[in-house]
Design a protein around this motif. Sequence first.
Motif, PDB file in Angstrom:
ATOM      1  N   VAL B 113     -44.567  14.259  22.091  1.00 41.49           N
ATOM      2  CA  VAL B 113     -45.844  14.626  21.451  1.00 41.49           C
ATOM      3  C   VAL B 113     -46.034  13.818  20.174  1.00 41.49           C
ATOM      4  O   VAL B 113     -47.114  13.267  19.917  1.00 41.49           O
ATOM      5  N   PHE B 114     -44.982  13.751  19.387  1.00 39.27           N
ATOM      6  CA  PHE B 114     -45.042  13.020  18.118  1.00 39.27           C
ATOM      7  C   PHE B 114     -45.410  11.561  18.358  1.00 39.27           C
ATOM      8  O   PHE B 114     -46.240  10.977  17.647  1.00 39.27           O
ATOM      9  N   LYS B 115     -44.807  10.962  19.358  1.00 42.84           N
ATOM     10  CA  LYS B 115     -45.077   9.539  19.619  1.00 42.84           C
ATOM     11  C   LYS B 115     -46.539   9.326  20.012  1.00 42.84           C
ATOM     12  O   LYS B 115     -47.185   8.376  19.571  1.00 42.84           O
ATOM     13  N   VAL B 116     -47.063  10.211  20.829  1.00 40.91           N
ATOM     14  CA  VAL B 116     -48.474  10.074  21.252  1.00 40.91           C
ATOM     15  C   VAL B 116     -49.396  10.162  20.037  1.00 40.91           C
ATOM     16  O   VAL B 116     -50.331   9.357  19.893  1.00 40.91           O
ATOM     17  N   ILE B 117     -49.100  11.114  19.170  1.00 45.49           N
ATOM     18  CA  ILE B 117     -49.937  11.268  17.961  1.00 45.49           C
ATOM     19  C   ILE B 117     -49.847  10.010  17.109  1.00 45.49           C
ATOM     20  O   ILE B 117     -50.864   9.518  16.586  1.00 45.49           O
ATOM     21  N   MET B 118     -48.649   9.474  16.988  1.00 43.31           N
ATOM     22  CA  MET B 118     -48.478   8.269  16.156  1.00 43.31           C
ATOM     23  C   MET B 118     -49.178   7.058  16.762  1.00 43.31           C
ATOM     24  O   MET B 118     -49.735   6.233  16.039  1.00 43.31           O
ATOM     25  N   VAL B 119     -49.141   6.935  18.062  1.00 44.46           N
ATOM     26  CA  VAL B 119     -49.801   5.787  18.696  1.00 44.46           C
ATOM     27  C   VAL B 119     -51.290   5.807  18.377  1.00 44.46           C
ATOM     28  O   VAL B 119     -51.885   4.783  18.008  1.00 44.46           O
ATOM     29  N   ILE B 128     -57.772  13.364  17.430  1.00 49.89           N
ATOM     30  CA  ILE B 128     -57.628  13.553  18.884  1.00 49.89           C
ATOM     31  C   ILE B 128     -57.440  15.036  19.182  1.00 49.89           C
ATOM     32  O   ILE B 128     -56.892  15.782  18.362  1.00 49.89           O
ATOM     33  N   SER B 129     -57.857  15.429  20.355  1.00 50.41           N
ATOM     34  CA  SER B 129     -57.796  16.845  20.737  1.00 50.41           C
ATOM     35  C   SER B 129     -56.398  17.196  21.229  1.00 50.41           C
ATOM     36  O   SER B 129     -55.654  16.342  21.723  1.00 50.41           O
ATOM     37  N   LEU B 130     -56.069  18.462  21.092  1.00 55.08           N
ATOM     38  CA  LEU B 130     -54.774  18.927  21.592  1.00 55.08           C
ATOM     39  C   LEU B 130     -54.708  18.749  23.111  1.00 55.08           C
ATOM     40  O   LEU B 130     -53.648  18.452  23.669  1.00 55.08           O
ATOM     41  N   GLY B 131     -55.829  18.900  23.744  1.00 53.52           N
ATOM     42  CA  GLY B 131     -55.873  18.706  25.187  1.00 53.52           C
ATOM     43  C   GLY B 131     -55.513  17.289  25.586  1.00 53.52           C
ATOM     44  O   GLY B 131     -54.795  17.051  26.553  1.00 53.52           O
ATOM     45  N   GLN B 132     -56.009  16.335  24.819  1.00 58.81           N
ATOM     46  CA  GLN B 132     -55.701  14.933  25.119  1.00 58.81           C
ATOM     47  C   GLN B 132     -54.203  14.660  24.906  1.00 58.81           C
ATOM     48  O   GLN B 132     -53.568  13.969  25.704  1.00 58.81           O
ATOM     49  N   THR B 153     -46.886  21.568   8.551  1.00 57.55           N
ATOM     50  CA  THR B 153     -46.056  22.189   7.511  1.00 57.55           C
ATOM     51  C   THR B 153     -45.515  21.113   6.559  1.00 57.55           C
ATOM     52  O   THR B 153     -45.363  21.351   5.359  1.00 57.55           O
ATOM     53  N   ARG B 154     -45.249  19.962   7.110  1.00 59.34           N
ATOM     54  CA  ARG B 154     -44.724  18.867   6.281  1.00 59.34           C
ATOM     55  C   ARG B 154     -45.833  18.056   5.621  1.00 59.34           C
ATOM     56  O   ARG B 154     -45.583  17.020   5.014  1.00 59.34           O
ATOM     57  N   ARG B 155     -47.067  18.517   5.805  1.00 59.56           N
ATOM     58  CA  ARG B 155     -48.236  17.828   5.249  1.00 59.56           C
ATOM     59  C   ARG B 155     -48.368  16.407   5.795  1.00 59.56           C
ATOM     60  O   ARG B 155     -48.858  15.508   5.125  1.00 59.56           O
ATOM     61  N   GLU B 156     -47.925  16.226   7.006  1.00 59.73           N
ATOM     62  CA  GLU B 156     -48.058  14.907   7.616  1.00 59.73           C
ATOM     63  C   GLU B 156     -49.265  14.857   8.552  1.00 59.73           C
ATOM     64  O   GLU B 156     -49.630  13.803   9.059  1.00 59.73           O
ATOM     65  N   LEU B 157     -49.905  15.991   8.742  1.00 62.46           N
ATOM     66  CA  LEU B 157     -50.990  16.059   9.716  1.00 62.46           C
ATOM     67  C   LEU B 157     -52.073  17.011   9.203  1.00 62.46           C
ATOM     68  O   LEU B 157     -51.769  17.983   8.513  1.00 62.46           O
ATOM     69  N   THR B 158     -53.295  16.702   9.518  1.00 60.58           N
ATOM     70  CA  THR B 158     -54.382  17.620   9.139  1.00 60.58           C
ATOM     71  C   THR B 158     -55.212  17.973  10.373  1.00 60.58           C
ATOM     72  O   THR B 158     -55.353  17.159  11.296  1.00 60.58           O
ATOM     73  N   ARG B 159     -55.736  19.175  10.348  1.00 58.01           N
ATOM     74  CA  ARG B 159     -56.599  19.628  11.443  1.00 58.01           C
ATOM     75  C   ARG B 159     -58.034  19.250  11.123  1.00 58.01           C
ATOM     76  O   ARG B 159     -58.482  19.346   9.990  1.00 58.01           O
ATOM     77  N   LYS B 160     -58.715  18.829  12.164  1.00 57.66           N
ATOM     78  CA  LYS B 160     -60.122  18.456  12.015  1.00 57.66           C
ATOM     79  C   LYS B 160     -60.948  19.445  12.831  1.00 57.66           C
ATOM     80  O   LYS B 160     -60.418  20.380  13.438  1.00 57.66           O
ATOM     81  N   SER B 161     -62.222  19.193  12.869  1.00 57.94           N
ATOM     82  CA  SER B 161     -63.097  20.109  13.604  1.00 57.94           C
ATOM     83  C   SER B 161     -62.853  19.977  15.114  1.00 57.94           C
ATOM     84  O   SER B 161     -62.295  18.984  15.592  1.00 57.94           O
ATOM     85  N   ARG B 162     -63.299  21.005  15.823  1.00 58.94           N
ATOM     86  CA  ARG B 162     -63.244  21.026  17.297  1.00 58.94           C
ATOM     87  C   ARG B 162     -61.822  20.795  17.822  1.00 58.94           C
ATOM     88  O   ARG B 162     -61.592  20.003  18.747  1.00 58.94           O
ATOM     89  N   ARG B 164     -59.258  19.246  16.819  1.00 55.56           N
ATOM     90  CA  ARG B 164     -58.687  17.893  16.806  1.00 55.56           C
ATOM     91  C   ARG B 164     -57.764  17.758  15.608  1.00 55.56           C
ATOM     92  O   ARG B 164     -57.903  18.469  14.616  1.00 55.56           O
ATOM     93  N   ILE B 165     -56.855  16.865  15.741  1.00 53.09           N
ATOM     94  CA  ILE B 165     -55.903  16.656  14.647  1.00 53.09           C
ATOM     95  C   ILE B 165     -55.763  15.167  14.398  1.00 53.09           C
ATOM     96  O   ILE B 165     -56.132  14.329  15.248  1.00 53.09           O
ATOM     97  N   GLU B 166     -55.163  14.855  13.261  1.00 55.62           N
ATOM     98  CA  GLU B 166     -54.931  13.452  12.924  1.00 55.62           C
ATOM     99  C   GLU B 166     -53.810  13.411  11.892  1.00 55.62           C
ATOM    100  O   GLU B 166     -53.714  14.314  11.045  1.00 55.62           O
ATOM    101  N   LEU B 167     -53.007  12.399  11.961  1.00 55.49           N
ATOM    102  CA  LEU B 167     -51.985  12.232  10.926  1.00 55.49           C
ATOM    103  C   LEU B 167     -52.669  11.937   9.594  1.00 55.49           C
ATOM    104  O   LEU B 167     -53.665  11.200   9.547  1.00 55.49           O
ATOM    105  N   SER B 168     -52.107  12.499   8.530  1.00 57.35           N
ATOM    106  CA  SER B 168     -52.694  12.283   7.196  1.00 57.35           C
ATOM    107  C   SER B 168     -52.340  10.904   6.680  1.00 57.35           C
ATOM    108  O   SER B 168     -53.122  10.228   6.025  1.00 57.35           O
ATOM    109  N   ASN B 169     -51.103  10.522   6.915  1.00 56.74           N
ATOM    110  CA  ASN B 169     -50.590   9.226   6.477  1.00 56.74           C
ATOM    111  C   ASN B 169     -49.353   8.949   7.321  1.00 56.74           C
ATOM    112  O   ASN B 169     -49.070   9.712   8.255  1.00 56.74           O
TER     113      ASN B 169
END
Lengths: 277, 317
Positions: B113-119, B128-132, B153-162, B164-169
């Motif tokens: 999961v982590f790798k997909v988010i990072m890519v 990107i959506s959790l479904g994706q 929790t580590r402040r490495e990711l933020t939630r967006k609308s609908r 979706r999530i995205e890495l913060s940095n």
Amino acid sequence: MNRLDPQAVFSRLHDDLPRSLHRHFIVVGSLAAAFHFRTALEGRAINTKDADIVITPAGEVDACQKMANRLLKLGWTHRRSEHSPPFIRLHPKNSTDYFIEFLGLPKRGQRVAKTIIRVDLRDGWYGVPCFRFMGLTNEGALRSKEGIRYAAPSMMALANLLSHRSVGTQRMASLIEGRSILRSSKDLGRVLALAWLSGREQVQSWFDQWNDAMDKWFPSQRSAVLRGLKDLLGDPGAFEEAWFTTRFGLLQGKNVSEKQLRSVAEQLVSDWSESLS
Amino acid sequence: MAILSKVQGVRDFDGALFQLAKWVAGDRNRQALLVMLAPGMSPDRLKREWDSDRALMQKSVAHRIGLVILGMDVPWAKPVGGWLDFQRLQRVLGTTIKAKSPMTSLTPKFFEVFKVIMVHWFRKAGPISLGQIQGESGSSYPTVAHAVKKLETRRELTRKSRRRIELSNFPRETWSEVVALSNSLRKPVRFVDGTGRPPDVFALMRRLERLAPSGIAWGGVTAARHYDKKFNLNGTPRLDICMQGDMNFIRELDPALQEITGEGFPVLVVHPLHRPHPMYEKTSKLPVADPVETLLDLHEMRLYEQSDDLIRRLTNA
């Protein structure tokens, strides 16, 4: 058994043999191989008994006779030969550092594995062996910077492969490091040593040369090229002998294990099969 | 303190130790302790590796890192200054492990999961959506949700609308854990040239391009050069490929390739991909693995500097 520095011998051949004779011979065998791979072998001397040279044109009694008589006149001397009739083995004038052995280029169509042509020299009758597949060494012969022609590794490999369609039972007349070795193991071991030193891509480039040479010399025998090598792979004892000979020959000091040499053989078989498909 | 468990080999140990060294080097007041729980290697091997790794570090860094090996008959420690109360340490670790050990939550599923988010982050794909993520990683919703929560929790990711999530940095903390355990999570398959000749990487590469088996993509240095034309390395030490599917093509590629399981210098390393969507990048020849697989390959080859450079390049692109 002598240890010869291949570069030094090539230089001596250039100096000791009259220039007009240079176009009439090709260096073959372990000396040719060691010269070609002298960089990879880091200039090491090789275990060999002599400088095998093949006299051209094919089966030419006159050419052998003229060349040998000319050298004798220039002071070259016979080395004792145990064969009857004796083979032409000559030391250069005032030296026993090396000797050359005359081999005949076979005529196309020679069907027996080996014939002996009789040559009348000024001091008696001698024999010059003509091996059936030695003609291949004339194909694509390479040339040293001194202008000495020598057999390409690809053709030496092909000649050895065709000489042994199976492991057989014939053993070498002399021992190698105290062991009696199958003739096929020694010759096929040489093929694998040449393949190891050449690298895979270079070996794959051999196949076009093989096809051209086979079309010219043995058009109906293409399927037989690797028959002996496959037989060797299926005979653990014979393969071990082949590996053993390489340890004291071209691959001396390279620490190539039997398993590694087997990988080379499997690679060669696989690549050749792929090239035919 | 970094806790390592289920260490498969020297690479995991070296990776963790050098990550700690980098962290310690960042501030002269920092100290670190590497705690190994029941490692699979012999203590003598670990100690030798410990000594040789520390010899490569600056003295000012090396003496601020300690090592504790637990789970053997007799615990062993090179503490950071002073005396170490093993029983107290083990009690502390016992409490820590029962509650929340950072390493034990790094599961293979989290890893995918982590790798997909990072890519997606490297590719500047936006939220990107959790479904994706589920579909691309092949994970269930709870697995994806758990991973997202951990990163959040580590402040490495933020939630967006609908949803979706995205890495913060760039997720430095999680990335450090991942690279330390990359070898045991990815389980690469290593091959040497069984002929004993000096390996010819480029010949193998040409042959692989000719064969072009389905499901594979270039990784490692080859992929890194695709992502960064100024990639700073002379030559190509080995071929890395990502692969979906079986490895039947290996024999056709070269019957002399032999798998090795211990230490050695492979000519080819195959990284099986365990997710349904390979996320390869198409090229005119063979595809190229995604940036995250590429970075992990570089780390495995100990090309740390080149890996950091590539991260900067991808981050700033």
